[in-house]
Design an enzyme around this catalytic site. Structure first.
Site, PDB file in Angstrom:
ATOM      1  CE  LYS A 127      94.263  18.588 -32.115  1.00 37.92           C
ATOM      2  NZ  LYS A 127      95.137  19.718 -32.210  1.00 37.92           N
ATOM      3  NE  ARG A 136      98.163  24.299 -25.930  1.00 36.27           N
ATOM      4  CZ  ARG A 136      97.310  25.146 -26.377  1.00 36.27           C
ATOM      5  NH1 ARG A 136      97.604  26.372 -25.865  1.00 36.27           N
ATOM      6  NH2 ARG A 136      96.186  24.891 -27.007  1.00 36.27           N
ATOM      7  NE  ARG A 189      98.003  16.970 -27.171  1.00 35.75           N
ATOM      8  CZ  ARG A 189      96.758  17.538 -26.923  1.00 35.75           C
ATOM      9  NH1 ARG A 189      95.945  16.900 -26.838  1.00 35.75           N
ATOM     10  NH2 ARG A 189      96.811  18.925 -27.186  1.00 35.75           N
ATOM     11  NE  ARG A 202      92.373  25.455 -24.187  1.00 36.94           N
ATOM     12  CZ  ARG A 202      92.603  24.364 -24.894  1.00 36.94           C
ATOM     13  NH1 ARG A 202      91.660  23.956 -25.995  1.00 36.94           N
ATOM     14  NH2 ARG A 202      93.854  23.757 -24.946  1.00 36.94           N
ATOM     15  NE  ARG A 260      91.803  27.547 -28.300  1.00 37.42           N
ATOM     16  CZ  ARG A 260      92.388  26.449 -28.353  1.00 37.42           C
ATOM     17  NH1 ARG A 260      91.701  25.428 -29.290  1.00 37.42           N
ATOM     18  NH2 ARG A 260      93.574  26.033 -27.606  1.00 37.42           N
TER      19      ARG A 260
HETATM   20  P1  AMP Z   1      93.583  20.322 -26.113  1.00 39.65           P
HETATM   21  O1  AMP Z   1      92.586  20.684 -25.485  1.00 39.65           O
HETATM   22  O2  AMP Z   1      93.500  19.191 -26.913  1.00 39.65           O
HETATM   23  O3  AMP Z   1      94.486  21.523 -26.575  1.00 39.65           O
HETATM   24  O4  AMP Z   1      94.457  19.738 -24.724  1.00 39.65           O
HETATM   25  C1  AMP Z   1      94.633  20.595 -23.455  1.00 39.65           C
HETATM   26  C2  AMP Z   1      96.061  20.038 -22.621  1.00 39.65           C
HETATM   27  O5  AMP Z   1      95.219  18.943 -21.978  1.00 39.65           O
HETATM   28  C3  AMP Z   1      96.985  19.665 -23.468  1.00 39.65           C
HETATM   29  O6  AMP Z   1      98.007  20.889 -23.687  1.00 39.65           O
HETATM   30  C4  AMP Z   1      97.651  18.583 -22.385  1.00 39.65           C
HETATM   31  O7  AMP Z   1      98.343  19.272 -21.245  1.00 39.65           O
HETATM   32  C5  AMP Z   1      96.271  17.846 -22.075  1.00 39.65           C
HETATM   33  N1  AMP Z   1      96.019  16.753 -22.878  1.00 39.65           N
HETATM   34  C6  AMP Z   1      94.778  16.738 -23.550  1.00 39.65           C
HETATM   35  N2  AMP Z   1      94.913  15.450 -24.464  1.00 39.65           N
HETATM   36  C7  AMP Z   1      96.194  14.992 -24.025  1.00 39.65           C
HETATM   37  C8  AMP Z   1      96.692  13.497 -24.454  1.00 39.65           C
HETATM   38  N3  AMP Z   1      96.283  12.970 -25.334  1.00 39.65           N
HETATM   39  N4  AMP Z   1      97.766  13.514 -23.800  1.00 39.65           N
HETATM   40  C9  AMP Z   1      98.541  14.137 -23.020  1.00 39.65           C
HETATM   41  N5  AMP Z   1      97.799  15.465 -22.401  1.00 39.65           N
HETATM   42  C10 AMP Z   1      96.801  15.720 -23.264  1.00 39.65           C
END
Ligand code: AMP
Length: 218
Positions: A16, A174, A91, A163, A130
């Protein structure tokens, strides 16, 4: 295409972020990654950033009210007038309902939902391999899309990092959060016939082309 509000859905590691960045460059609309916003807040050690970091590092979701406020504020900024590319939001069903309302208030803003599909074995490979540029955010994969030089960004020569939530325990958590919270919302959009499935397999450039071709036809 009448609206430039694009929403990327799909499991963690589906691509994404990589694709949202690429499509954002092509279309000239801002890329909004809620994960990036939270990580940036974490680096700046704001209250929000510190509270979110504990959850993020474990692979848990941040509460809906916090996320909805962040997205509402970001979308109200001037550069989002013509639309935006959402990556990582919504989400949960609660976030999806909030976004529906928000988009209804924005004149003429329909949303195009792109569901990047990838099998679990590929997802694990993408997440464990990654690496991200600490400066520009460019995303690499040491197995599938390595930088020219180990640990160094091709674009600006900055250091790459892994990360903290790309470790085995957090990845498991996750994926669980995805199954529990996000799959129901994907099913909800699918029942409404609002979802466009995009094959997430292949080289990043090939997937971008697939997406841009799809957007041209839509
Ligand atoms: P990402 O970079 O999209 O993989 O997001 C990393 C982490 O940020 C996720 O595992 C959640 O802990 C938090 N996070 C990001 N976007 C959301 C969202 N829309 N709702 C809840 N937690 C989020």
């Amino acid at each position: 295409m009448s609206s430039h509000m694009l929403i990327f859905l799909g499991p963690p590691g589906a691509g994404k972020g990589t694709q949202a960045r690429a499509v954002s460059k092509e279309l000239g609309v801002p890329h909004i990654s809620t994960g990036d916003i939270l990580r940036e807040a974490g680096r700046k050690k704001t209250g929000l950033g510190l509270a979110a970091k504990t959850r993020m590092d474990k692979g848990d979701l941040v509460p809906d009210d916090v996320m909805c406020r962040i997205v509402e504020e970001r979308l109200s900024e001037l550069d989002c007038r013509e639309g935006a590319i959402l990556d990582g939001f919504p989400r949960t069903l609660g976030q999806a309902q909030f976004l529906d309302q928000l988009l209804q208030q924005r004149e003429g803003d329909g949303a195009l939902l792109l569901n990047l599909q990838l099998e679990p074995t590929q997802v694990i490979k993408r997440l464990t391999g990654r690496r991200v540029c600490s400066e520009c955010g460019e995303i690499y994969n040491i197995y599938l899309n390595p930088p020219h030089q180990d640990g160094v960004c091709n674009k600006d020569g900055s250091e790459l990092f892994q990360r903290p939530d790309d470790n085995e325990d957090a990845i498991r958590q996750r994926l669980l959060a995805y199954e529990r919270e996000t799959v129901p919302l994907i099913d909800y959009y699918r029942r409404k016939n609002a979802l466009h499935d995009i094959d997430g397999n292949g080289e990043p450039e090939a997937i971008t082309e697939r997406l841009l071709n799809f957007l041209k036809r839509t």
